[in-house]
Design a protein around this motif. Structure first.
Motif, PDB file in Angstrom:
ATOM      1  N   PRO A 203       2.171  11.041  -1.664  1.00 25.96           N
ATOM      2  CA  PRO A 203       1.077  10.663  -2.282  1.00 25.96           C
ATOM      3  C   PRO A 203       0.342   9.564  -1.395  1.00 25.96           C
ATOM      4  O   PRO A 203      -0.689   8.744  -1.828  1.00 25.96           O
ATOM      5  N   ARG A 204       0.638   9.114  -0.246  1.00 22.36           N
ATOM      6  CA  ARG A 204       0.227   8.025   0.485  1.00 22.36           C
ATOM      7  C   ARG A 204      -1.246   8.515   0.788  1.00 22.36           C
ATOM      8  O   ARG A 204      -2.264   7.694   1.016  1.00 22.36           O
ATOM      9  N   LEU A 205      -1.560   9.816   1.053  1.00 26.10           N
ATOM     10  CA  LEU A 205      -2.733  10.596   1.167  1.00 26.10           C
ATOM     11  C   LEU A 205      -3.500  10.986  -0.137  1.00 26.10           C
ATOM     12  O   LEU A 205      -4.695  10.983  -0.028  1.00 26.10           O
ATOM     13  N   GLY A 206      -2.954  10.977  -1.193  1.00 27.52           N
ATOM     14  CA  GLY A 206      -3.407  11.300  -2.424  1.00 27.52           C
ATOM     15  C   GLY A 206      -4.085  10.226  -2.938  1.00 27.52           C
ATOM     16  O   GLY A 206      -3.416   8.984  -3.155  1.00 27.52           O
ATOM     17  N   TRP A 207      -5.103  10.401  -3.734  1.00 24.10           N
ATOM     18  CA  TRP A 207      -5.781   9.223  -4.322  1.00 24.10           C
ATOM     19  C   TRP A 207      -6.035   9.671  -5.808  1.00 24.10           C
ATOM     20  O   TRP A 207      -6.706  10.595  -5.994  1.00 24.10           O
ATOM     21  N   TYR A 208      -5.310   8.872  -6.655  1.00 26.55           N
ATOM     22  CA  TYR A 208      -5.206   9.834  -7.999  1.00 26.55           C
ATOM     23  C   TYR A 208      -4.931   8.313  -8.849  1.00 26.55           C
ATOM     24  O   TYR A 208      -4.680   7.413  -8.403  1.00 26.55           O
ATOM     25  N   GLY A 209      -5.069   8.759 -10.221  1.00 26.45           N
ATOM     26  CA  GLY A 209      -4.921   8.006 -11.147  1.00 26.45           C
ATOM     27  C   GLY A 209      -5.503   6.479 -11.257  1.00 26.45           C
ATOM     28  O   GLY A 209      -6.977   6.709 -11.280  1.00 26.45           O
ATOM     29  N   ASP A 210      -5.017   5.450 -11.297  1.00 27.65           N
ATOM     30  CA  ASP A 210      -6.030   4.096 -11.328  1.00 27.65           C
ATOM     31  C   ASP A 210      -5.873   3.514  -9.897  1.00 27.65           C
ATOM     32  O   ASP A 210      -6.170   2.376  -9.698  1.00 27.65           O
ATOM     33  N   MET A 211      -5.536   4.251  -9.010  1.00 27.20           N
ATOM     34  CA  MET A 211      -5.859   3.623  -7.510  1.00 27.20           C
ATOM     35  C   MET A 211      -7.069   3.010  -7.172  1.00 27.20           C
ATOM     36  O   MET A 211      -8.188   3.868  -7.568  1.00 27.20           O
ATOM     37  N   GLU A 212      -7.133   1.932  -6.536  1.00 26.23           N
ATOM     38  CA  GLU A 212      -8.375   1.194  -5.953  1.00 26.23           C
ATOM     39  C   GLU A 212      -8.658   1.924  -4.586  1.00 26.23           C
ATOM     40  O   GLU A 212      -7.864   1.921  -3.876  1.00 26.23           O
ATOM     41  N   MET A 213      -9.906   2.394  -4.602  1.00 29.79           N
ATOM     42  CA  MET A 213     -10.368   3.220  -3.546  1.00 29.79           C
ATOM     43  C   MET A 213     -10.316   2.434  -2.144  1.00 29.79           C
ATOM     44  O   MET A 213      -9.964   2.964  -1.229  1.00 29.79           O
ATOM     45  N   THR A 214     -10.893   1.269  -2.173  1.00 29.95           N
ATOM     46  CA  THR A 214     -10.933   0.637  -0.790  1.00 29.95           C
ATOM     47  C   THR A 214      -9.829   0.351  -0.170  1.00 29.95           C
ATOM     48  O   THR A 214      -9.674   0.576   1.003  1.00 29.95           O
ATOM     49  N   SER A 215      -8.716   0.059  -0.810  1.00 29.26           N
ATOM     50  CA  SER A 215      -7.349  -0.429  -0.336  1.00 29.26           C
ATOM     51  C   SER A 215      -6.690   1.008   0.089  1.00 29.26           C
ATOM     52  O   SER A 215      -5.915   1.134   1.036  1.00 29.26           O
ATOM     53  N   HIS A 216      -6.714   2.080  -0.652  1.00 33.15           N
ATOM     54  CA  HIS A 216      -6.234   3.274  -0.367  1.00 33.15           C
ATOM     55  C   HIS A 216      -7.028   3.928   0.740  1.00 33.15           C
ATOM     56  O   HIS A 216      -6.162   4.379   1.744  1.00 33.15           O
TER      57      HIS A 216
END
Length: 296
Positions: A203-216
């Motif tokens: 999940p460190r590499l996955g971008w999903y749910g309500d994750m904020e894109m910039t910080s990810h």
């Protein structure tokens, strides 16, 4: 701040600087190509994203090829924003994107320059317009990427495919369907710094749910080199599928199988769990795919 954290931040800063140094001068070039040459406008983003992957430290391990000389519907699983440069580095492609992407600062400009098709899934008439655009692109010989799950996942599962997303291209409703081929691409991020990614780390590499894109994105850039494995299925004529449900079911089955195949060298605890499709859950049965069968 530890030495590792400092090194990671320095790396991320350097990569981000190089990314904007590459991208900003090339955006007007692509804008010009869109006006003067359809062929060049298709191919230039492919070259550009290969350079982006090199800057990000993303290494592609590819099995199979995207068909050339025919319109292709490329059906993929979706894990991260990284999927965009990765799949664009695989072949000259355009994406089917949700309408919200068209409103994101900077990202929307890149998406439009790559001739993305935006779909408003809340309005039937708008979806019909998008379907017409997808049909038009396929008739022109484009390769169109469809993230059939309808959203991204944490990388530890393949979500059920949404049959409604296949309505624009399924069966006899698609003009010149005998010329369009369907392929699947299973995309799995397998290594960071050459070390296999575990189920807990994925999940460190996955971008999903309500994750904020910039910080990810910042976290991913700090991580270091990443290996992504892509398994592309052989092409199958679109005309061989009975309807959108048949296309969704068979492509979902192929993607699940190939995602598992990529990870099969690991321990059983690291294998990606799968979830049955809507049709399979209703039938309470998943038909196994034999190795001797085609991907369908």
């Amino acid at each position: 701040m530890t030495l590792m954290a400092t090194t990671g931040s320095l790396r991320a800063s350097a990569v981000l600087t190089a990314f904007f140094g590459l991208t900003l001068p090339l955006m007007p070039v692509q804008a010009l190509l869109l006006r003067v040459s359809d062929k060049a406008a298709r191919r230039f983003p492919h070259w550009y994203h290969r350079q982006v992957c090199r800057l990000l430290g993303v290494r592609l391990s590819i099995e199979g090829t995207v068909a050339k000389g025919a319109p292709v519907l490329l059906i993929c699983n979706h894990t991260s924003w990284l999927d965009i440069p990765v799949l664009s580095a695989l072949a000259p492609v355009s994406f089917v994107a949700k309408l919200e992407v068209g409103g994101w600062p900077f990202v929307s400009a890149l998406a439009r320059l790559q001739r993305s098709v935006f779909v408003d899934r809340t309005r039937r008439l708008a979806a019909g317009d998008a379907a017409n655009e997808i049909t038009k692109r396929l008739r022109q010989g484009d390769t169109i990427v469809l993230f059939a799950e309808g959203t991204s996942s944490d990388g530890n599962r393949v979500l059920p495919f949404k049959t409604s997303l296949f309505g624009a291209v399924a069966g006899a409703t698609m003009p010149a369907a005998d010329q369009v081929v369907v392929q699947t691409a299973a995309v799995v991020y397998t290594h960071i710094h050459g070390v296999p990614v575990t189920r807990a780390e994925r999940p460190r590499l996955g971008w999903y749910g309500d994750m904020e894109m910039t910080s990810h994105a910042w976290g991913v850039l700090k991580s270091g080199s990443i290996t992504v494995t892509i398994k592309v299925s052989p092409p199958v004529p679109l005309a061989e599928f009975k309807d959108r449900k048949d296309l969704a079911l068979k492509s979902e089955r192929a993607v699940r199988r190939d995602v598992l195949a990529i990870l099969r060298g690991r321990s059983d605890s690291d294998l990606v769990p799968v979830e049955p499709s809507e049709e399979a859950r209703r039938a309470k049965l998943m038909v196994p795919v034999r190795k001797s069968e085609k991907w369908t």
